[in-house]
Design an enzyme around this catalytic site. Structure first.
Site, PDB file in Angstrom:
ATOM      1  N   CYS A   1     -29.052   6.517  -0.366  1.00  0.00           N
ATOM      2  CA  CYS A   1     -29.740   5.412   0.546  1.00  0.00           C
ATOM      3  C   CYS A   1     -30.474   4.438  -0.268  1.00  0.00           C
ATOM      4  O   CYS A   1     -30.988   3.589   0.435  1.00  0.00           O
ATOM      5  CB  CYS A   1     -30.466   6.178   1.680  1.00  0.00           C
ATOM      6  SG  CYS A   1     -32.004   7.275   0.991  1.00  0.00           S
TER       7      CYS A   1
ATOM      8  N   CYS B   1     -24.071   7.141  10.286  1.00  0.00           N
ATOM      9  CA  CYS B   1     -23.716   6.907   8.769  1.00  0.00           C
ATOM     10  C   CYS B   1     -23.540   8.424   8.304  1.00  0.00           C
ATOM     11  O   CYS B   1     -23.381   8.664   7.154  1.00  0.00           O
ATOM     12  CB  CYS B   1     -24.613   6.449   7.791  1.00  0.00           C
ATOM     13  SG  CYS B   1     -25.101   4.317   8.267  1.00  0.00           S
TER      14      CYS B   1
END
Length: 239
Positions: free
Chosen positions: A233, A210
């Site tokens: 996140c 990511c």
């Protein structure tokens, strides 16, 4: 003054940054207050990006045996893992915990399908980062984060001391006034080890699936979760 906690919260930011000659821009003052206040009830959640390297060096000046937790998702770059070993050698008194999620990457794939981070990145982050940090913080009153106001629009209102709704804790952010340039000036001045991926165009470094290169001149987080409407996140979401 009574100890500031989530339950006894009142807005308090102190006179931490009042001296233009203060190289740390209030960070050392905040850290001294934090460790004087919470001592072993305080933990630093470190991603070992360049801000984390600066923070560790500052913390070591106040509490050499501070508790540091790294959320070991099982998906980090090898460069990040190698850097942690270098940090352990330079600061041998630090208590660094490698906090892992309940499921391994392979077990997660078996239960939820392969590459969950591509299909449901929020769910993946929640299981591999949010839950492990919640478990870590369950026994502490406050935690330290390396957030800077300059990093993103969602972080511009961050204060030195924050009421953290996500983890029902007190979140302390000593680096809020630091610029990307000042972070790197400090690293170079004190010859601190850092993740070599920063030199390869990665301003913000997380899990390898990511994380892509981004704007290394400003230190923005544009390389994180590319092609997704996602900038955090879940550890620093506003409730």
């Amino acid at each position: 003054m009574a100890k500031l906690t989530y339950d006894s919260w009142y807005t308090y930011d102190g006179d931490f940054f009042h001296d233009s000659e203060d190289e740390s821009k209030g960070a050392l003052n905040v850290l001294k207050w934090a460790y004087d206040t919470y001592d072993n009830e305080l933990v630093y959640a470190c991603s070992f990006g360049v801000e984390g390297i600066v923070m560790i060096d500052l913390i070591s000046q106040i509490k050499p045996n501070a508790k540091v937790v790294f959320l070991d998702t099982g998906l980090h770059f090898q460069e990040t893992v190698d850097l942690i070993q270098e940090v352990k050698q330079r600061y041998p008194q630090l208590e660094i915990e490698m906090k892992k999620p309940v499921l391994t990457v392979e077990e997660q794939a078996e239960k939820y399908g392969d590459k969950l981070w591509e299909r449901q990145p929020d769910r993946c982050c929640y299981m591999r980062k949010v839950i492990p940090l919640r478990e870590t913080l369950s026994g502490v009153t406050a935690w330290i984060s390396g957030l800077r106001r300059e990093q993103s629009a969602t972080r511009k209102q961050t204060n030195f001391i924050n009421r953290d709704e996500t983890f029902q804790s007190v979140k302390i952010c000593p680096l809020i006034h630091w610029s990307w340039t000042e972070i790197w000036d400090y690293v170079k001045k004190y010859q601190l080890a850092y993740n070599p991926l920063h030199d390869q165009g990665y301003p913000s470094i997380g899990c390898f699936p990511c994380t892509l290169p981004g704007d290394t001149k400003s230190g923005s987080r544009e390389g994180r979760w590319a092609n997704h409407l996602k900038t955090e996140c879940g550890l620093h979401q506003k409730s």
